[in-house]
Design a protein around this motif. Sequence first.
Motif, short mmCIF file in Angstrom:
data_model
loop_
_atom_site.label_atom_id
_atom_site.label_comp_id
_atom_site.label_asym_id
_atom_site.label_seq_id
_atom_site.Cartn_x
_atom_site.Cartn_y
_atom_site.Cartn_z
N LEU A 117 0.81 -1.01 0.04
CA LEU A 117 0.09 -0.40 0.53
C LEU A 117 0.70 1.45 0.32
CD1 LEU A 117 -3.06 -1.01 2.62
CD2 LEU A 117 -3.67 -0.79 0.08
N ARG A 118 1.99 1.28 -0.65
CA ARG A 118 3.15 2.50 -0.01
C ARG A 118 2.93 3.40 -1.15
NH1 ARG A 118 5.73 -2.03 -2.97
NH2 ARG A 118 6.78 -0.99 -4.38
N GLY A 119 2.13 2.76 -2.23
CA GLY A 119 1.91 4.27 -3.63
C GLY A 119 2.37 4.08 -4.10
N SER A 120 2.68 5.22 -5.83
CA SER A 120 3.76 5.12 -6.83
C SER A 120 4.96 5.60 -6.48
CB SER A 120 2.57 6.39 -8.27
OG SER A 120 2.16 7.04 -7.43
N LYS A 121 5.98 5.47 -7.69
CA LYS A 121 7.37 5.54 -7.25
C LYS A 121 7.13 7.18 -8.06
CE LYS A 121 11.90 4.70 -8.77
NZ LYS A 121 11.98 3.58 -9.69
N SER A 125 12.31 8.94 -14.13
CA SER A 125 12.94 7.98 -15.14
C SER A 125 11.23 7.44 -15.68
CB SER A 125 13.27 6.70 -14.56
OG SER A 125 12.96 6.93 -12.77
N GLU A 126 10.06 8.04 -14.69
CA GLU A 126 8.77 7.09 -15.17
C GLU A 126 7.49 7.97 -16.24
OE1 GLU A 126 7.47 3.90 -13.33
OE2 GLU A 126 9.53 4.17 -12.30
N PRO A 127 6.37 6.76 -16.46
CA PRO A 127 6.23 7.69 -17.13
C PRO A 127 5.47 9.40 -17.05
CG PRO A 127 5.58 5.29 -17.40
CD PRO A 127 6.62 5.59 -16.60
N GLU A 128 5.03 9.34 -15.80
CA GLU A 128 4.11 10.43 -15.04
C GLU A 128 5.64 10.73 -14.25
OE1 GLU A 128 0.34 10.08 -13.67
OE2 GLU A 128 -0.34 8.90 -15.38
N LEU A 129 5.35 11.83 -14.07
CA LEU A 129 6.99 12.78 -13.32
C LEU A 129 6.08 12.39 -12.04
CD1 LEU A 129 9.07 14.41 -12.44
CD2 LEU A 129 7.95 16.45 -12.93
N ARG A 130 4.91 12.66 -10.93
CA ARG A 130 4.73 12.99 -10.20
C ARG A 130 4.19 10.88 -9.39
NH1 ARG A 130 4.95 16.94 -10.60
NH2 ARG A 130 6.62 16.20 -9.31
N GLY A 131 4.61 11.01 -7.78
CA GLY A 131 4.30 9.73 -7.34
C GLY A 131 4.23 9.64 -6.00
N ASP A 132 4.06 8.86 -5.21
CA ASP A 132 4.28 9.18 -3.65
C ASP A 132 5.41 9.07 -3.24
OD1 ASP A 132 1.05 9.10 -2.71
OD2 ASP A 132 1.60 7.13 -4.10
N HIS A 133 6.20 8.36 -4.18
CA HIS A 133 7.81 8.43 -3.25
C HIS A 133 8.47 9.62 -3.83
CE1 HIS A 133 11.67 6.21 -2.54
NE2 HIS A 133 11.32 7.29 -1.99
N TYR A 134 8.16 9.86 -5.51
CA TYR A 134 8.80 11.20 -5.48
C TYR A 134 8.26 12.75 -5.41
CZ TYR A 134 10.81 14.54 -8.71
OH TYR A 134 11.66 15.57 -9.55
N ARG A 139 1.42 9.84 2.23
CA ARG A 139 1.04 8.60 2.51
C ARG A 139 2.44 7.55 2.50
NH1 ARG A 139 -2.10 6.03 -2.31
NH2 ARG A 139 -1.63 3.17 -2.28
N ARG A 140 3.04 8.54 1.50
CA ARG A 140 4.75 7.96 1.88
C ARG A 140 5.21 7.84 2.89
NH1 ARG A 140 8.23 4.63 -0.74
NH2 ARG A 140 9.99 3.98 -0.70
#
Length: 236
Positions: A117-121, A125-134, A139-140
């Motif tokens: 349940l940690r969320g997105s990265k 390097s990912e298709p979408e810049l936004r992410g829980d870790h970045y 949540r992260r």
Amino acid sequence: MDWLLASIDPARPHLVDPAIAWHARLMVLAWGILFPLGVLIARFFKVTLRQNWPEQRDNRFWWHSHLGLQYLGGVLMLIALAVILAGHGAGGLGSPHAWLGYAVLLLGGTQFLAGWLRGSKGGPSEPELRGDHYDMTPRRIAFEYLHKSAGYLAIFLAVAAILTGLWQANAPRWMWIVLGGWWLGFALVFVLLQRRGLAVDTYQAIWGPSLEHPGNRRKPIGWGLRRIDERKGASE
């Protein structure tokens, strides 16, 4: 040799049936070896010795090793639980070993659930810049505090569970010596790697120290982590 094979308490017999014996072997392998190795690799090998960091980033060696060791340990943990329940049921809950064991199982299950349940990265390097870790979203942040604190607590409780299990089974002296030597060696390696500054912050190991990355504008989560602060031009 006779001294090594003798039980730790001569006044009690060392009698364990196959269910208890296999439960012990599997739990020691999972919680005494695999899970601690997974923690060690995740903490100290996010940047490997021959890696030209920060030019070379996001080395997946630690991730694949950590994931593989934790999942293998989780499978062995469940098998060990099934073996003891099939052989002896849910009895013996009044013993310190049982209470410690179930606490470790609960923490272990929490670790896997939190990971799922940690969320997105996210990240460049990912298709979408936004992410829980970045973006280091709430949540992260909650995941990192839970995952790290519960992980270390689980390892410490697992050591206590193994020791109480050895005492309950009146294990021979060689088992105490071998496990004690393993844990002492593990602790020495941990301290050595920590003193060499190899505990690199996960966020910087993946994306580098640039302040253009939002996670570098906040303090890292965890203790004793190495991070480059571009505003100061030095490691923290």
